[in-house]
Design a protein around this motif. Structure first.
Motif, PDB file in Angstrom:
ATOM      1  N   THR A 101     -16.109  33.392 -44.566  1.00 52.48           N
ATOM      2  CA  THR A 101     -17.358  32.951 -43.925  1.00 52.48           C
ATOM      3  C   THR A 101     -17.302  31.464 -43.585  1.00 52.48           C
ATOM      4  OG1 THR A 101     -18.649  34.645 -45.079  1.00 52.48           O
ATOM      5  CG2 THR A 101     -19.866  32.786 -44.169  1.00 52.48           C
ATOM      6  N   VAL A 102     -16.783  30.648 -44.520  1.00 50.95           N
ATOM      7  CA  VAL A 102     -16.652  29.213 -44.260  1.00 50.95           C
ATOM      8  C   VAL A 102     -15.179  28.815 -44.300  1.00 50.95           C
ATOM      9  CG1 VAL A 102     -18.945  28.695 -45.157  1.00 50.95           C
ATOM     10  CG2 VAL A 102     -16.979  28.557 -46.685  1.00 50.95           C
ATOM     11  N   ASP A 103     -14.839  27.785 -43.534  1.00 53.25           N
ATOM     12  CA  ASP A 103     -13.441  27.332 -43.445  1.00 53.25           C
ATOM     13  C   ASP A 103     -13.165  26.113 -44.319  1.00 53.25           C
ATOM     14  OD1 ASP A 103     -12.833  29.296 -41.415  1.00 53.25           O
ATOM     15  OD2 ASP A 103     -13.958  28.039 -40.024  1.00 53.25           O
ATOM     16  N   VAL A 119      -9.185  29.438 -54.916  1.00 56.51           N
ATOM     17  CA  VAL A 119      -9.265  28.633 -53.696  1.00 56.51           C
ATOM     18  C   VAL A 119      -8.286  27.464 -53.784  1.00 56.51           C
ATOM     19  CG1 VAL A 119     -11.676  29.213 -53.185  1.00 56.51           C
ATOM     20  CG2 VAL A 119     -11.152  27.270 -54.685  1.00 56.51           C
ATOM     21  N   ALA A 120      -8.148  26.746 -52.689  1.00 55.53           N
ATOM     22  CA  ALA A 120      -7.308  25.542 -52.660  1.00 55.53           C
ATOM     23  C   ALA A 120      -8.188  24.321 -52.434  1.00 55.53           C
ATOM     24  CB  ALA A 120      -6.260  25.656 -51.559  1.00 55.53           C
ATOM     25  N   PHE A 121      -7.632  23.140 -52.691  1.00 54.25           N
ATOM     26  CA  PHE A 121      -8.382  21.896 -52.522  1.00 54.25           C
ATOM     27  C   PHE A 121      -7.548  20.869 -51.761  1.00 54.25           C
ATOM     28  CE2 PHE A 121     -10.463  23.853 -56.106  1.00 54.25           C
ATOM     29  CZ  PHE A 121     -11.803  23.518 -55.942  1.00 54.25           C
ATOM     30  N   LEU A 233     -10.845  24.777 -49.545  1.00 52.47           N
ATOM     31  CA  LEU A 233     -10.378  25.633 -48.465  1.00 52.47           C
ATOM     32  C   LEU A 233      -9.725  26.881 -49.052  1.00 52.47           C
ATOM     33  CD1 LEU A 233      -7.028  24.196 -47.196  1.00 52.47           C
ATOM     34  CD2 LEU A 233      -8.497  22.770 -48.593  1.00 52.47           C
ATOM     35  N   ARG A 234      -9.341  27.803 -48.191  1.00 50.45           N
ATOM     36  CA  ARG A 234      -8.757  29.054 -48.690  1.00 50.45           C
ATOM     37  C   ARG A 234      -7.356  28.862 -49.248  1.00 50.45           C
ATOM     38  NH1 ARG A 234     -12.249  30.947 -45.205  1.00 50.45           N
ATOM     39  NH2 ARG A 234     -11.106  30.362 -43.328  1.00 50.45           N
ATOM     40  N   VAL A 244      -5.234  19.830 -43.226  1.00 55.12           N
ATOM     41  CA  VAL A 244      -6.351  19.206 -43.933  1.00 55.12           C
ATOM     42  C   VAL A 244      -5.862  18.042 -44.796  1.00 55.12           C
ATOM     43  CG1 VAL A 244      -8.158  19.562 -45.663  1.00 55.12           C
ATOM     44  CG2 VAL A 244      -7.741  21.314 -43.918  1.00 55.12           C
ATOM     45  N   ASP A 245      -4.784  18.264 -45.536  1.00 58.81           N
ATOM     46  CA  ASP A 245      -4.238  17.218 -46.399  1.00 58.81           C
ATOM     47  C   ASP A 245      -3.808  15.993 -45.592  1.00 58.81           C
ATOM     48  OD1 ASP A 245      -4.647  18.999 -48.423  1.00 58.81           O
ATOM     49  OD2 ASP A 245      -2.545  19.201 -49.018  1.00 58.81           O
ATOM     50  N   THR A 246      -3.195  16.252 -44.440  1.00 58.51           N
ATOM     51  CA  THR A 246      -2.753  15.149 -43.580  1.00 58.51           C
ATOM     52  C   THR A 246      -3.938  14.330 -43.095  1.00 58.51           C
ATOM     53  OG1 THR A 246      -0.786  16.360 -42.837  1.00 58.51           O
ATOM     54  CG2 THR A 246      -1.560  14.560 -41.434  1.00 58.51           C
TER      55      THR A 246
END
Length: 307
Positions: A101-103, A119-121, A233-234, A244-246
């Motif tokens: 549902t959310v990214d 999940v991941a962070f 994030l997923r 995202v990390d970058t």
């Protein structure tokens, strides 16, 4: 021999196709195909993610997420990217992330090893601690002072889980109640239904500062845990996590994170123009110097800006 070689070629082709398919089926493809990215946002996690007086979502975490969005849009070569704000709570944020549902979850979520199984962070963007807020008249200085009293925490949080554990381990006999969100939990203390609200200190400080009578409240100095916040994030989507990390790392390297921090923690913020006046912690300075997505609190207890 020819048959064996043919099988190896077929197997190799299959692996390449599977890898390509896995990458194509990830969040980046979803965003590119739809032209939209969905952010999980909070209603009352001041100053990270909250609704202002114009019913617009604002905050430190949202500003960081919007920088990530801009970076992803550029990476995907999109001329525009629609941003959808999807409200989540402490209890719904992980399920809504897991089911697609959310990214990105742009709130005040603690990164810990237990949650990393679901999940991941992104690299940590804030470091706080679990403490108690109570009215000064209640005389609460430590958790031990809460013996036999009513404590509230927000449903679905690591804080609530810790208080339940400590209540049993220390035989405190507390009446532990749950609230749907941070605003409701604070209201329970404000109206006398609970003696104390157990939560991350930065959220407690923000709620007290925004209340009708800020001087009526105090926050314990006793830190019950270390809570590193990260954009969620997923799991098992390495291509999206890398993007995202970058974006977060570049935010750190450029120094832009310092401007965003000053905007939300050292300047007047909406809706009441209150300045929290909270300087950046040494732990956060250390994380900015050496980004990490570790869910182990010990890594933050030792981190220093000098490292």
């Amino acid at each position: 021999m020819k048959l064996a070689k043919m099988m190896l070629v077929l197997i190799g082709s299959g692996l390449i196709a599977s890898a390509a398919q896995a990458q194509e089926s990830g969040t980046l493809k979803k965003i590119k195909d739809s032209g939209q990215i969905t952010l999980g946002v909070r209603d009352s996690s001041i100053p990270f993610s909250y609704l202002d007086d114009k019913q617009s979502y604002q905050g430190y975490s949202i500003d960081i997420c919007m920088k990530i969005v801009t970076s992803i849009q550029k990476e995907l070569g999109l001329t525009s990217l629609n941003v959808k704000m999807n409200p989540v709570t402490s209890a719904t944020r992980i399920p809504l992330m897991a089911n697609g549902t959310v990214d990105l979850e742009c709130g005040s979520t603690t990164n810990n090893t237990e949650r990393q199984k679901q999940v991941a962070f992104a690299p940590t963007t804030f470091v706080t601690a679990n403490r108690l807020l109570a009215k000064k008249s209640a005389g609460i200085k430590t958790l031990a002072d809460m013996k036999g009293k009513a404590l509230v925490s927000t449903s679905g949080t690591s804080n609530l889980k810790q208080f339940v554990t400590l209540n049993g381990e220390q035989n405190l006999g507390m009446n532990i109640m749950t609230a749907k969100d941070h605003a409701e939990a604070f209201l329970m203390v404000e109206t006398g239904r609970a003696v104390a609200f157990g939560m991350d200190d930065i959220l407690l400080a923000s709620l007290a500062a925004s209340s009708k009578a800020p001087a009526d409240y105090s926050i314990t100095t006793e830190a019950l845990s270390t809570e590193p916040y990260g954009i969620m994030l997923r799991r098992e989507d390495p291509a999206f996590k890398k993007s995202v990390d970058t974006a977060v790392t570049n935010l750190f390297k450029s120094g832009e994170i310092n401007r965003i921090y000053a905007k939300w923690f050292q300047s007047p913020i909406p809706p009441k123009g209150i300045n929290l006046n909270i300087p950046m912690s040494e732990q956060l300075k250390g994380v900015i110097a050496k980004p990490t997505d570790s869910g182990d609190p010990a890594d933050y207890a030792m981190v220093s800006a000098k490292k």
